[in-house]
Write a protein that holds these residues in place. Structure first.
Motif, short mmCIF file in Angstrom:
data_model
loop_
_atom_site.label_atom_id
_atom_site.label_comp_id
_atom_site.label_asym_id
_atom_site.label_seq_id
_atom_site.Cartn_x
_atom_site.Cartn_y
_atom_site.Cartn_z
N ASN A 160 -12.52 5.39 -7.81
CA ASN A 160 -11.85 4.30 -7.09
C ASN A 160 -11.41 4.70 -5.69
OD1 ASN A 160 -11.32 1.78 -8.93
ND2 ASN A 160 -11.04 3.58 -10.24
N VAL A 161 -11.90 5.85 -5.20
CA VAL A 161 -11.56 6.27 -3.84
C VAL A 161 -12.10 5.23 -2.85
CG1 VAL A 161 -12.01 7.97 -2.04
CG2 VAL A 161 -11.46 8.73 -4.36
N GLY A 162 -11.22 4.74 -1.99
CA GLY A 162 -11.62 3.74 -1.00
C GLY A 162 -11.78 2.35 -1.57
N ILE A 163 -11.54 2.19 -2.88
CA ILE A 163 -11.69 0.88 -3.51
C ILE A 163 -10.34 0.36 -3.99
CG2 ILE A 163 -12.83 -0.41 -5.37
CD1 ILE A 163 -15.03 1.72 -5.34
N ARG B 90 0.83 -1.21 0.00
CA ARG B 90 0.00 0.00 0.00
C ARG B 90 0.86 1.26 0.00
NH1 ARG B 90 -3.12 -3.13 3.64
NH2 ARG B 90 -2.17 -2.06 5.44
#
Length: 219
Positions: free
Chosen positions: A128-131, A65
């Motif tokens: 795609n925020v948070g995905i 990450r």
């Protein structure tokens, strides 16, 4: 489930090309990216020194990450830097006219491509925020490269020569203005004191009285 090979692959094939371009374009190594790399290495250290399989996997995932975050930040910083350069050079009408290696039409077409790529990258990131933030990395990098292609249409050597020419012209203009101002002030200071004397002489002559006009300092 991420593995060490996944982290190395992301670092080598995604982060490094973007980071390399960023360092070349900006001339510096952003500290926020170095912090992400340090955090990644810290998680690797834990993963390599623990015997707990769950903890190993947790730290490898965390390391991955951090590389994702570093890659995305690097791509957006590269985009920002190149976009700023475009606004400085390409959006200057005089530079486009005198320092470009392409026509106005070609520059406009490339600018639209860069704008569209930027809009697409932003839309991908938002969706795609948070995905999965990883999905927008390549889009931001592609958008940055479109701005890089746009900047390549500008001859930076011509830009430097043009700026020197403009500086010289401005210097000569200001110098000429200064000289004319001094000359005008000198003429006014010389002629103005004589004007009242001439007016008095004209009045005296009209009245039939003698009067002589003397230059300043002759009395």
């Amino acid at each position: 489930m991420k593995s060490e090979n996944d982290v190395f692959d992301l670092y080598q094939n995604t982060f490094m090309p973007i980071y390399g371009d960023l360092v070349v374009v900006s001339g510096k190594k952003p500290p926020e990216l170095l912090e992400q790399l340090e955090s990644c290495m810290a998680h690797f250290a834990v993963a390599r020194t623990t015997q707990d399989p769950a903890l190993i996997q947790e730290n490898i995932a965390a390391a991955y990450r951090h590389i994702v975050r570093a890659s995305l930040d690097a791509a957006k910083l590269l985009w920002t830097t190149l976009h700023t350069n475009v606004e400085t050079f390409v959006m200057n009408e005089e530079i486009r006219r005198f320092c470009a290696n392409a026509s106005e039409g070609q520059i406009h077409t490339q600018y639209q491509k860069a704008q569209n790529a930027s809009i697409n990258a932003r839309q991908t990131e938002i969706s795609n925020v948070g995905i999965d933030p990883e999905k927008s990395i390549q889009d931001w990098y592609n958008a940055a490269l479109e701005y890089k292609n746009l900047l390549e249409l500008i001859d930076l050597d011509k830009v430097r020569q043009f700026k020197k020419y403009r500086l010289l012209v401005n210097y000569k203009t200001h110098l000429l203005g200064f000289v004319l101002g001094v000359l005008a002030s000198t003429l006014v200071s010389w002629f103005w004191p004589q004007y009242p004397n001439r007016a008095i002489a004209n009045d005296a002559q009209a009245a039939g009285k003698p009067y002589s006009v003397e230059a300043p300092g002759q009395r």
